[in-house]
Design an enzyme around this catalytic site. Structure first.
Site, mmCIF file in Angstrom:
data_model
loop_
_atom_site.group_PDB
_atom_site.id
_atom_site.type_symbol
_atom_site.label_atom_id
_atom_site.label_comp_id
_atom_site.label_asym_id
_atom_site.label_seq_id
_atom_site.Cartn_x
_atom_site.Cartn_y
_atom_site.Cartn_z
ATOM 1 C CD GLU A 78 -3.088 -1.082 2.090
ATOM 2 O OE1 GLU A 78 -4.212 -0.799 1.685
ATOM 3 O OE2 GLU A 78 -2.808 -1.271 3.286
ATOM 4 C CG HIS A 97 -2.274 2.362 5.975
ATOM 5 N ND1 HIS A 97 -3.615 2.678 5.923
ATOM 6 C CD2 HIS A 97 -2.199 1.043 5.686
ATOM 7 C CE1 HIS A 97 -4.304 1.596 5.604
ATOM 8 N NE2 HIS A 97 -3.469 0.585 5.466
HETATM 9 ZN ZN LIG Z 1 -3.950 -1.348 5.011
#
Ligand SMILES: [Zn+2]
Length: 237
Positions: A78, A97
């Protein structure tokens, strides 16, 4: 000044200690010049965010190419969350995140994160008051196009709930982003417990909000950051 690699590694350990990330999932980044960031990567002997060291934090460009020798490290799936945010928002210097369970449950259960408390945690109350955007898709944000969708949902806010997934939080510094993530988690934890109690609390009244001063991120965040660093140290992390 602390080496930014050290700060990112400390951030990962704090997020793990406080239960915002579990196991090997989640990452933190910080801007490191034009088109560059330092980001928590995954090495051949990966053993989780709680045990992040400086070597796990690598220099990449905003598209996720590791600068210099990769030494067996790979960037997070990500990574576009970080690269696209740093590209789109010049005021952002750090991105967290994480997958905090309380925020996940609130998002999936459709519980809105409202200002239901006041002096208990003023920054979290203010965050709720200003509105916490929701990115409604539960996808793995592994393509820049998906990251841009999330960024559009996020607008100019420093936090975003990713439904069925986790959170994205920004800051002018790693410390600010981490403390915002901790506050968002505190708000979600209270919201979840209230729902479990069957309570339907009112939003706190405007005259009470008026008596809740903005204590200033610089002062408050660094104190909270130092507390968590000391706590981690006391736990041998
Ligand atoms: Zn994630």
């Amino acid at each position: 000044m602390t080496d930014p690699r050290t700060t990112v590694a400390q951030a990962c350990r704090i997020l793990a200690m406080e239960g915002l990330v579990e196991g090997v999932l989640g990452h933190v980044s910080v801007r490191a010049g034009d088109d560059r960031m330092l980001i928590r990567c995954r090495g051949g002997d990966e053993h989780g965010l709680m045990f992040t060291g400086e070597d796990d934090v690598r220099l990449t460009d905003l598209d996720g190419t590791i600068i210099g020798a990769a030494e067996g490290y790979t960037v997070p799936n990500e990574l576009p969350i970080h690269g696209e945010l740093l590209r789109a928002r010049p005021e952002v210097n750090a991105v967290v995140h994480a997958h905090p369970p309380a925020v996940l449950l609130c998002g999936v259960a459709g519980l809105g994160l409202r200002p239901v408390f006041g002096a208990y945690n003023i920054p979290a109350m203010r965050m709720a008051l200003e509105g916490i955007p929701l990115y409604p898709r539960s996808v793995l944000i592994r393509r820049p196009g998906l990251a841009r969708e999330m960024i559009e949902a996020m607008g100019d806010r420093p936090v975003c709930v990713l439904k069925g997934h986790g959170i994205t939080v920004t800051g002018a510094s790693v410390e600010e982003a981490v403390v915002r993530a901790l506050n968002l988690n505190a708000l979600a934890t209270v919201t979840l417990e209230l729902a479990r109690l069957g309570a339907e609390p009112e939003t706190i009244p405007a005259e009470d909000v008026a008596e809740l001063p903005d204590l200033g991120a610089a002062f408050n965040d660094l104190a909270v950051w130092r507390y968590h660093l000391a706590k981690a140290r006391s736990q041998g992390m």
